[in-house]
Design a protein around this motif. Structure first.
Motif, PDB file in Angstrom:
ATOM      1  N   GLN A  60       0.813  -1.224   0.000  1.00  0.00           N
ATOM      2  CA  GLN A  60       0.000   0.000   0.000  1.00  0.00           C
ATOM      3  C   GLN A  60       0.842   1.268   0.000  1.00  0.00           C
ATOM      4  N   VAL A  61       1.925   1.249   0.794  1.00  0.00           N
ATOM      5  CA  VAL A  61       2.766   2.452   0.908  1.00  0.00           C
ATOM      6  C   VAL A  61       3.459   2.742  -0.423  1.00  0.00           C
ATOM      7  N   GLN A  62       3.984   1.691  -1.067  1.00  0.00           N
ATOM      8  CA  GLN A  62       4.655   1.873  -2.365  1.00  0.00           C
ATOM      9  C   GLN A  62       3.677   2.353  -3.431  1.00  0.00           C
ATOM     10  N   GLU A  63       2.445   1.797  -3.406  1.00  0.00           N
ATOM     11  CA  GLU A  63       1.412   2.217  -4.372  1.00  0.00           C
ATOM     12  C   GLU A  63       1.097   3.714  -4.194  1.00  0.00           C
ATOM     13  N   ALA A  64       0.984   4.139  -2.929  1.00  0.00           N
ATOM     14  CA  ALA A  64       0.661   5.538  -2.643  1.00  0.00           C
ATOM     15  C   ALA A  64       1.803   6.452  -3.067  1.00  0.00           C
TER      16      ALA A  64
END
Length: 204
Positions: A60-64
């Motif tokens: 999720q963090v990388q996607e954001a």
């Protein structure tokens, strides 16, 4: 999105095989059991292997962070993004030459970007995150400005002995004003109006 189908004598064995192939751990994947298999007589005769489909869950963090980069690039601003994660809070610190474009008037652009990143990071994710998007320490400077404004307007309300309404601001900025004036016993605060025009009223 990486995905493997694996088999084993048991579901657990099949899952372990898939995790080894993906070089990851159970908390980073989604597991779908295709066939639970059958042990068979004496564990051999008539036995049937178990099959599972294991998908590497998105980070999720990388996607954001990727989304944030795309937004900033579309605004023709080159930035460096420094990401820190503490428990379920993610801070994206932006630095670069045309950083004022990303902040906007009273941080409105930065707040809009932060809102979008918050939506993206929590879309279809397993974990819920809160998000701060900062630009070269702007949030800290804005906090100091709001704290000063809170006390200045409280003094004005006392001086004229009337309620004083502040300009509309986002929820977390209103929270700063409320918390600053909570310590005082000569004024009280409340929020009034509806978003995006919700504002704080200070009364003696």
């Amino acid at each position: 999105m990486r995905q493997v189908t694996a088999s084993g004598q048991t579901v657990e064995e099949a899952v372990q095989s898939a995790l080894e192939q993906l070089n990851t751990t159970r908390d980073h994947v989604e597991i779908e059991v295709i066939d639970e298999g059958k042990r068979g007589i004496l564990g051999v005769f008539g036995s049937k292997r178990a099959f599972v489909k294991v998908t590497l869950a998105k980070n999720q963090v990388q996607e954001a962070e990727k989304f944030l980069k795309d937004v900033v690039n579309n605004m023709n601003v080159e930035v460096n993004i420094h990401t820190t994660v503490e428990d379920n809070h993610v801070t994206f610190d932006l630095s670069g030459e045309k950083i004022a474009l990303l902040i906007g008037k009273r941080g409105q652009t930065l707040n809009a970007i932060q809102y979008l990143v918050h939506l993206v990071i929590n879309k279809d994710g397993k974990k819920f995150y809160t998000v701060t998007v900062d630009a070269e320490g702007y949030r800290g400077r804005r906090r100091e400005t709001l704290e000063s404004l809170a006390n200045r307007m409280a003094e004005k309300a006392l001086r004229i002995n009337k309620k004083v309404a502040l300009e509309p601001m986002p929820a977390y900025e209103r929270k700063i004003i409320h918390s600053v004036l909570q310590a005082r016993d000569d004024v009280s605060t409340y929020s009034d109006g509806t978003e995006p025009h919700r504002h704080i009223v200070i009364k003696p």
